[in-house]
Design a protein around this motif. Structure first.
Motif, PDB file in Angstrom:
ATOM      1  N   GLY A 250      50.410 -54.711 103.324  1.00  0.00           N
ATOM      2  CA  GLY A 250      51.633 -55.197 103.798  1.00  0.00           C
ATOM      3  C   GLY A 250      51.708 -56.129 104.858  1.00  0.00           C
ATOM      4  N   LEU A 251      50.881 -56.239 105.824  1.00  0.00           N
ATOM      5  CA  LEU A 251      50.497 -57.335 106.830  1.00  0.00           C
ATOM      6  C   LEU A 251      50.161 -58.488 106.155  1.00  0.00           C
ATOM      7  N   LEU A 252      49.268 -58.550 105.139  1.00  0.00           N
ATOM      8  CA  LEU A 252      48.930 -59.828 104.495  1.00  0.00           C
ATOM      9  C   LEU A 252      50.124 -60.604 103.942  1.00  0.00           C
ATOM     10  N   TYR A 253      51.192 -59.852 103.249  1.00  0.00           N
ATOM     11  CA  TYR A 253      52.339 -60.627 103.037  1.00  0.00           C
ATOM     12  C   TYR A 253      53.277 -61.103 104.149  1.00  0.00           C
ATOM     13  N   PHE A 254      53.028 -60.327 105.246  1.00  0.00           N
ATOM     14  CA  PHE A 254      53.647 -60.694 106.542  1.00  0.00           C
ATOM     15  C   PHE A 254      53.404 -61.974 106.848  1.00  0.00           C
TER      16      PHE A 254
ATOM     17  N   VAL B  78      47.849 -63.076  95.416  1.00  0.00           N
ATOM     18  CA  VAL B  78      48.586 -61.987  95.214  1.00  0.00           C
ATOM     19  C   VAL B  78      47.063 -61.039  94.434  1.00  0.00           C
ATOM     20  N   THR B  79      46.231 -61.630  93.753  1.00  0.00           N
ATOM     21  CA  THR B  79      45.182 -61.156  93.077  1.00  0.00           C
ATOM     22  C   THR B  79      44.197 -60.508  94.544  1.00  0.00           C
ATOM     23  N   VAL B  80      43.951 -61.259  95.559  1.00  0.00           N
ATOM     24  CA  VAL B  80      43.335 -60.775  96.572  1.00  0.00           C
ATOM     25  C   VAL B  80      43.987 -59.303  97.054  1.00  0.00           C
ATOM     26  N   GLY B  81      45.289 -59.733  97.360  1.00  0.00           N
ATOM     27  CA  GLY B  81      46.272 -58.788  97.833  1.00  0.00           C
ATOM     28  C   GLY B  81      46.049 -57.296  97.013  1.00  0.00           C
ATOM     29  N   TRP B  82      46.121 -57.418  95.594  1.00  0.00           N
ATOM     30  CA  TRP B  82      45.949 -56.272  94.713  1.00  0.00           C
ATOM     31  C   TRP B  82      44.472 -55.517  94.987  1.00  0.00           C
ATOM     32  N   THR B  83      43.475 -56.583  95.390  1.00  0.00           N
ATOM     33  CA  THR B  83      42.144 -55.792  95.440  1.00  0.00           C
ATOM     34  C   THR B  83      42.106 -54.900  96.769  1.00  0.00           C
ATOM     35  N   VAL B  84      42.816 -55.360  97.822  1.00  0.00           N
ATOM     36  CA  VAL B  84      42.808 -54.333  99.147  1.00  0.00           C
ATOM     37  C   VAL B  84      43.879 -53.236  98.705  1.00  0.00           C
ATOM     38  N   PHE B  85      44.825 -53.426  97.923  1.00  0.00           N
ATOM     39  CA  PHE B  85      45.835 -52.450  97.567  1.00  0.00           C
ATOM     40  C   PHE B  85      44.946 -51.115  96.523  1.00  0.00           C
ATOM     41  N   ARG B  86      44.091 -51.957  95.735  1.00  0.00           N
ATOM     42  CA  ARG B  86      43.356 -50.926  94.761  1.00  0.00           C
ATOM     43  C   ARG B  86      42.148 -50.400  95.558  1.00  0.00           C
ATOM     44  N   SER B  87      41.559 -50.877  96.703  1.00  0.00           N
ATOM     45  CA  SER B  87      40.322 -50.296  97.249  1.00  0.00           C
ATOM     46  C   SER B  87      40.553 -49.056  98.016  1.00  0.00           C
ATOM     47  N   PRO B  88      39.591 -48.211  97.931  1.00  0.00           N
ATOM     48  CA  PRO B  88      39.827 -46.797  98.672  1.00  0.00           C
ATOM     49  C   PRO B  88      39.753 -47.043 100.058  1.00  0.00           C
ATOM     50  N   ASP B  89      39.194 -48.006 100.630  1.00  0.00           N
ATOM     51  CA  ASP B  89      39.071 -48.046 102.061  1.00  0.00           C
ATOM     52  C   ASP B  89      38.846 -49.516 102.424  1.00  0.00           C
ATOM     53  N   LEU B  90      39.187 -50.147 103.518  1.00  0.00           N
ATOM     54  CA  LEU B  90      39.012 -51.399 104.046  1.00  0.00           C
ATOM     55  C   LEU B  90      37.586 -52.027 103.977  1.00  0.00           C
TER      56      LEU B  90
END
Length: 469
Positions: free
Chosen positions: A336-340, A367-379
């Motif tokens: 979410g903060l990435l989009y901020f 968007v693709t990098v964002g979805w990668t963060v979204f899909r990942s189990p942790d940072l």
């Protein structure tokens, strides 16, 4: 129970339609009560315990809504207190069931204590029906709609099975009149069937195939296998397509089912992958969620009609909440903060306008990098995976795995790209008055349905992504 399951397609839905449209009892009261019962059974099929939690939330929302709506007999301060009471109750329930376990884990790490005993199961769809209940209270308070006298009508609005589990988030002021005054007709029913079939096909034929690729690539990375740059991007792209066709397919099915019962739900997607900025992307992606935060959080905070510092804060709050809404994990907050950051940079500099044809490339990469963060189990996983996408610790630029994923699924990749573009609406407009369109589209829809059924029966089942949120 999910829309792509055989139990729903061949048992639940036909029985509900047969009883709903039987000619002996056709009053609005009967149909509404029957739909409510069917919707509760639909939810209880997968959540036999949490259905009572939802019923409690509905009853409490109705009770508070009656007090919030009594503007003539109560002062504005009293109505505001009742609104705060209702919002606190529903947000509190959402926190307990969705975030308390995560909060306890983080507190345990901070204090070096063991809070593992705090583990609360997540009710399916709680974020969606909680936001609809909040919409009910807000719309009454702001005078956009009237409080329902019947708790059963509130129950129908919240529990209506087409949109119960994963949206779209239907605002109360949008559906208030439809509860009692909708008119079912053959045209809407046929249009709804067609929309449902298209959504079913998107889910089963595209999303589930892309899910297999994304799961395989991400699991390879999770076991420590270094990926080539191309394979890492292919896995991220597969998830990018998976989440779009999975969620938009569900929304299509929900909107189609709603039309079959006379309801008209708002659109939830408008081809977001043709966007030329992150700002435009969020006007096209999960429209019902974006408009909910805009109207019930961003604007009440002051929107952009405040000082620049306050405006930046308002934007930060909205996107932090947007990330957290999706789940109790640091990855969702950072997503979410990435989009901020992106939206703030775009609004302050308008740099996408200067990129020309590369604006779309920038948007899809972000968007693709964002979805990668979204899909990942942790940072940590997200950082490592994105590093391989950028060539760090990767297994070269291209390898056999990348070639395999691209060639074996070439047709589905092509279909995913084409269906991400507004090709279908163009063809429908182009041939709507032509005999080819009037005859060909039903034949095409029948073929999609039959192939989707065969694939559903012959393959492993993949749940809808947004059921988790």
């Amino acid at each position: 129970m999910v829309f792509s399951s055989t139990i729903f397609l061949f048992v639940f839905l036909p029985i509900v339609l047969a009883i709903y449209y039987q000619p002996w009892f056709s009053s609005r009261a009967f149909r509404n009560r029957f739909l409510l019962i069917a919707s509760l059974l639909f939810y209880a099929w997968g959540e036999p315990v949490f259905v009572f939690l939802m019923m409690l939330s509905i009853a409490f929302g109705w009770f508070v809504g009656r007090h919030v709506g009594e503007g003539d007999r109560r002062s504005r301060t009293s109505r505001r207190r009742w609104l705060a009471f209702g919002v606190s109750f529903h947000v509190g329930l959402l926190f307990i069931f969705k975030y308390l376990t995560f909060a306890a884990q983080q507190l345990g790490l901070l204090l070096h204590a063991d809070f593992s005993a705090i583990h609360i199961a997540l009710p399916i769809g709680i974020s969606f029906f909680t936001f609809q209940l909040l919409s009910y209270l807000f719309d009454i308070y702001y005078g956009k709609a009237q409080a329902q006298r019947s708790v059963l009508n509130v129950g129908l609005y919240i529990a209506l099975f087409p949109q119960l589990i994963a949206g779209p988030i239907v605002r109360y002021d949008t559906i208030e009149q439809q509860i009692e005054h909708r008119r079912e007709n053959v045209h809407d029913f046929a249009d709804g069937m067609m929309r449902f079939i298209y959504g079913f096909g998107k889910k089963v034929l595209v999303a589930d195939y892309m899910a297999a690729i994304a799961d395989h690539v991400f699991s390879m990375s999770g076991t420590g296998v270094p990926l080539s740059v191309a394979t890492a991007w292919i896995g991220a792209a597969a998830y990018t397509f998976q989440i779009y066709f999975d969620f938009s397919g569900y929304s299509d099915m929900a909107i189609g089912l709603g039309k079959m019962f006379g309801f008209h739900f708002p659109e939830n997607f408008n081809y977001p992958y043709i966007s030329r900025s992150a700002t435009e992307f969020w006007r096209r992606w999960h429209i019902s969620l974006g408009s909910w935060f805009r109207d019930y959080v961003y604007i009440p905070l002051g929107g952009n009609r405040v000082s620049r510092q306050r405006w930046v804060w308002n934007l930060f709050v909205v996107w932090a909440l947007t990330g957290i809404w999706h789940g109790a994990n640091w990855t969702f907050l950072w997503w979410g903060l990435l989009y901020f950051v992106l939206l703030l940079a775009e609004k302050l500099t308008r740099f996408p306008e200067k990129l020309g044809v590369f604006a779309h490339v920038y948007t899809m990469a972000a968007v693709t990098v964002g979805w990668t963060v979204f899909r990942s189990p942790d940072l940590s996983f997200a950082r490592h995976y994105i590093g391989m996408m950028l060539g760090r610790h990767s297994a070269g630029l291209f390898d056999f795995a990348a070639q395999f994923f691209l060639t074996q699924g070439a047709f589905v990749w092509g279909m995913a790209i084409v269906l991400s573009l507004p090709v279908v609406p163009y063809l429908q407009r182009r041939f709507s008055s032509h005999v080819l369109g009037r005859v060909g589209e039903p034949i095409l829809a029948t073929g999609i349905f039959l192939v989707s059924i065969l694939v559903t029966i012959g393959s492993n089942y993949h749940p809808f992504i947004y059921f988790n949120f």
